[in-house]
Each structure stands twice: as C-alpha cells, then as structure tokens.
Design an enzyme around this catalytic site. Structure first.
Site, PDB file in Angstrom:
ATOM      1  N   ASP A 197     -55.998  -9.113 -35.139  1.00 57.67           N
ATOM      2  CA  ASP A 197     -57.343  -9.610 -35.429  1.00 57.67           C
ATOM      3  C   ASP A 197     -57.884 -10.306 -34.179  1.00 57.67           C
ATOM      4  O   ASP A 197     -57.210 -11.157 -33.604  1.00 57.67           O
ATOM      5  CB  ASP A 197     -57.275 -10.597 -36.601  1.00 57.67           C
ATOM      6  N   SER A 200     -63.295 -15.410 -42.816  1.00 56.77           N
ATOM      7  CA  SER A 200     -64.077 -14.935 -41.671  1.00 56.77           C
ATOM      8  C   SER A 200     -65.276 -15.847 -41.414  1.00 56.77           C
ATOM      9  O   SER A 200     -65.106 -17.030 -41.139  1.00 56.77           O
ATOM     10  CB  SER A 200     -64.490 -13.481 -41.913  1.00 56.77           C
ATOM     11  N   HIS A 209     -58.108  -7.962 -39.481  1.00 53.16           N
ATOM     12  CA  HIS A 209     -59.265  -8.683 -39.990  1.00 53.16           C
ATOM     13  C   HIS A 209     -59.865  -7.966 -41.206  1.00 53.16           C
ATOM     14  O   HIS A 209     -60.094  -6.754 -41.166  1.00 53.16           O
ATOM     15  CB  HIS A 209     -60.338  -8.813 -38.908  1.00 53.16           C
TER      16      HIS A 209
END
Length: 410
Positions: free
Chosen positions: A350, A196, A380
C-alpha cells in the site's frame, strides 16, 4: 425504410465496437503500469477487481465525452453501493446530525450496561463511496463488537472542497457526544474510526477534540490504512507500491489535490516534491522522513529522492497541505501527546503504508498507547472488499477482525 434500418444497425455496431475497443484500450494501458507483488494473496482475484475498476473509469470517460455525465459522477454512482435489506442482529436508523446524514447500527441483543460507540468515516479518496458502500463493514463491527456504530455521510469533493468533509465529520462527532444518552452509549467509550480518507478524517477529528474540556474525551481512534500527509510522495512505500492496486501513487496525489482545491492541477509538482519550501521541509523532516521508517520496510527497494527546485507559486496554491486538519501527521507534539489510545492498521502493499508507520512512531514518541496491526499480504482497499460479491480477501477479514478485537478490548 430498409436503407435507414440497415444504416442504424451499422452505426450501432460501429458505436458498440468503438466502445468496446475504447474500454479494452484503457484496460491495456492501465495494466501496463500495474504491479501485483507475489506476496499478495489471490493475485488473480485482485486482477479481476482491478479490471472492473479500470472498466468503470473507461466507461466514465466515454460518458463524459458524450455529455451524459462526468467521469467522477459515474464512478461515484458505481462505487456508492446499494442499501442492503434488514439485518436481524441490528436496529438500523437513518438520521441527520444537524445537516450531516448518518446511519446508526445498534445491536438488538440486550446489553448488561452501556455500549461502546464507534463513529465511522468511510474511505474513497474524499471523492467516492458512501454510507451504503461501507454498510457491510459497519454492520460487522456493530454486530461482532456489540457496539453502536454511526456511519457518517460527509460531503464529497470536488464539489465540496476541504475543509467540508472534515467539518461534517467533526460536527457529527460532537452532535453524537452531546446527545449520547439517547443511544445507550458509554460517554467514556466513544471511538472515531475510518479507512483511507476516512482514517485521515478520524485522525483530524481526534486531534481537534483532544484539547476540548466541554466534551467527554475520546476513548480511542482507529485508523485503517490512513492517508496522513501530502508532503512526501517518495517515501519507501510510495516507491515500492506505486503500481500496486487499488491505489496507485499518482492517484493518491490526485485525490489529495481534488480534496484540497477541487482539481488535480500541479500533480507533477506534488509528486516531485517541489510544492514545499526548503525551510518547511526541514521543519517537518523530524516527522516525515524515510529515516523514521524501519529498515525492514526498505528491503524491497528504496532510493533517496532527489529534491526538485521549489516553486513558490505552486506552494501558494497548496499551502493548506501544511494544516494538520488536512495532514494530521504535521500536528505539533502538544496536540499529539493528548491523543487517545490508538489502533493503526497498515498493509505491506500500500502506498499509504508509511503514513501509518510514521504516525505510529509519532504517537509512541509522545507516550500514546498504540496497537498496530500489519497485513503482510494486504493492499490498499482490502477491507472495503469484505464480503463483496465473492471478491473478499483473507487479509480483509483478518484486518476487520483485528478492529473488532481492539474495540472489545477497550
């Protein structure tokens, strides 16, 4: 005396009831915008995880109103994790690379030669998480791939705005490479890795080091559902997955703004795209465009976004979004073609999926070898939940195993 006792009890009951109602109200409000696609494995479990996240947010709001602590501080406390007990497979050591705290994980088993070294930058939107929150992930990578892993505790926003996190990660990487003989690591087999926001930092560090002749070249970069741009929050994945946990479209913009300026002002302009000048948008269209997303990723729905009128005063405050150290997808080809072999993991559900797909194309167009692993049932944050109090998902384990396989294959 009895009167005051009864009054105290009544007030305590009222406060407790108000507290519960406030949390339930927040959960109900947040859930109204949630969309969990049928393709997600174990949707009920994901709803439980989301309920915990929303409850934490509601509790943070209440504590902030009471003046106890800020919402961000409380959320950070909950998400920071706790240090685990010893792992018999690994040597662990807390250290500092200059001013940057790190934790090293070294396999105890003897090695026939020098090991690979993986420098790991944790996710959390540049605001949350820590070395402790990602300890299970780093332990797994170290033990399963027989690599030395260095987890970096970079400074967090909003207290430390861009480029603080990037500078910490870069400094830690250079320190490690300059002192690599102390760690039993092959200088020709050093990898930067992150999930991320950590994937964003890994990509930025990799670009910065691409042209350095005074350091060994990075062997690879591993980018796990990275956020790589803040120009277009209306790509297909942002439209399709805008309400899919654990990262909503609005939260993605919120995190980027907090990292950049330490506040979430102008979020609406960022979401609608009025923060980028037309000429600059045209320049970057060759790299950031739904036209570069394969058609199979648009079948769940996509509508071309209507551009809003450009707001110059907003651009002046947000123009650093065009810096590659913040948005690596915008780096020039001269940098991209020097990048090392790359691993990119994306998740179907995501909002950041298309950031990864666009970067994959950029790398391949510039002759960089890319290993792409796509989790069809992933969302995610799924890897962050690996071995997490019974809330693991099969996709997270598969994704982490793909990272291990890539490292072992270098």
């Amino acid at each position: 005396m009895a009167f005051f006792y009864i009054l105290t009890v009544i007030l305590l009951v009222i406060f407790t009831a108000s507290f519960i109602l406030a949390i339930m109200g927040t959960i109900q409000s947040e859930y109204s915008n949630v969309s969990i696609p049928p393709g997600v494995n174990q949707p009920g479990k994901l709803r439980l995880v989301l309920a915990f996240v929303i409850s934490t947010s509601a509790m943070g709001k209440i504590l902030e109103k009471m003046g106890v602590c800020s919402k961000i501080a409380f959320t950070r406390y909950v998400r920071s994790g706790r240090r685990l007990g010893p792992d018999p497979r690994l040597w662990q050591e807390d250290a500092r690379f200059g001013r940057v705290p790190v934790r090293l994980y070294r396999p105890r088993a003897p090695s026939a030669g020098l090991r690979a070294g993986a420098i790991f930058f944790h996710g959390g939107g540049w605001l949350y998480c820590s070395i402790d929150s990602h300890e299970k992930i780093c332990r797994y990578i170290a033990s399963e791939s027989d690599a030395v892993v260095v987890s970096v505790g970079y400074r967090l926003a909003p207290e430390h705005k861009y480029p603080a996190a990037y500078e910490d990660c870069l400094h830690a990487t250079i320190h490690f490479m300059n002192n690599i003989e102390h760690y039993g690591v092959d200088p020709a087999n050093v990898i930067v890795c992150g999930d991320s926001a950590g994937g964003n930092l890994a990509a930025a560090v990799s670009q910065t080091l691409a042209g350095r002749s005074d350091l060994p070249k990075l062997r690879a970069q591993i980018l796990i559902y990275p956020g790589l741009q803040a120009l277009d929050f209306n790509l297909p994945s942002y439209q399709q997955n805008r309400g899919v946990p654990l990262l909503f479209r609005e939260r993605a913009a919120f995190f980027a703004l907090q990292y950049l300026n330490g506040d979430a002002l102008h979020m609406q302009e960022v979401l609608e795209g009025s923060h980028i000048p037309p000429d600059m948008r045209l320049k970057y269209r060759k790299w950031v465009s739904p036209d570069n997303i394969p058609e199979k990723f648009k079948v769940r729905g996509y509508k071309p976004h209507k551009l809003y009128e450009f707001k110059a005063e907003v651009f002046e405050k947000l123009k650093k979004f065009c810096e590659p150290n913040l948005c690596p997808l915008l780096a020039e080809d001269a940098i991209v073609h020097q990048l090392p072999e790359s691993f990119i993991l994306t998740c179907e559900y995501d909002v950041l999926r298309d950031d990864g797909l666009l970067y994959k194309k950029r790398l391949e167009d510039n002759g960089v070898r890319v290993t792409w692993y796509h989790l069809e049932d992933g969302f995610h944050g799924v890897i962050t939940l690996f071995d997490y109090c019974g809330f693991s998902f099969p996709a997270g384990k598969r994704g982490l195993d793909s990272v291990v396989k890539f490292i072992k294959g270098l």
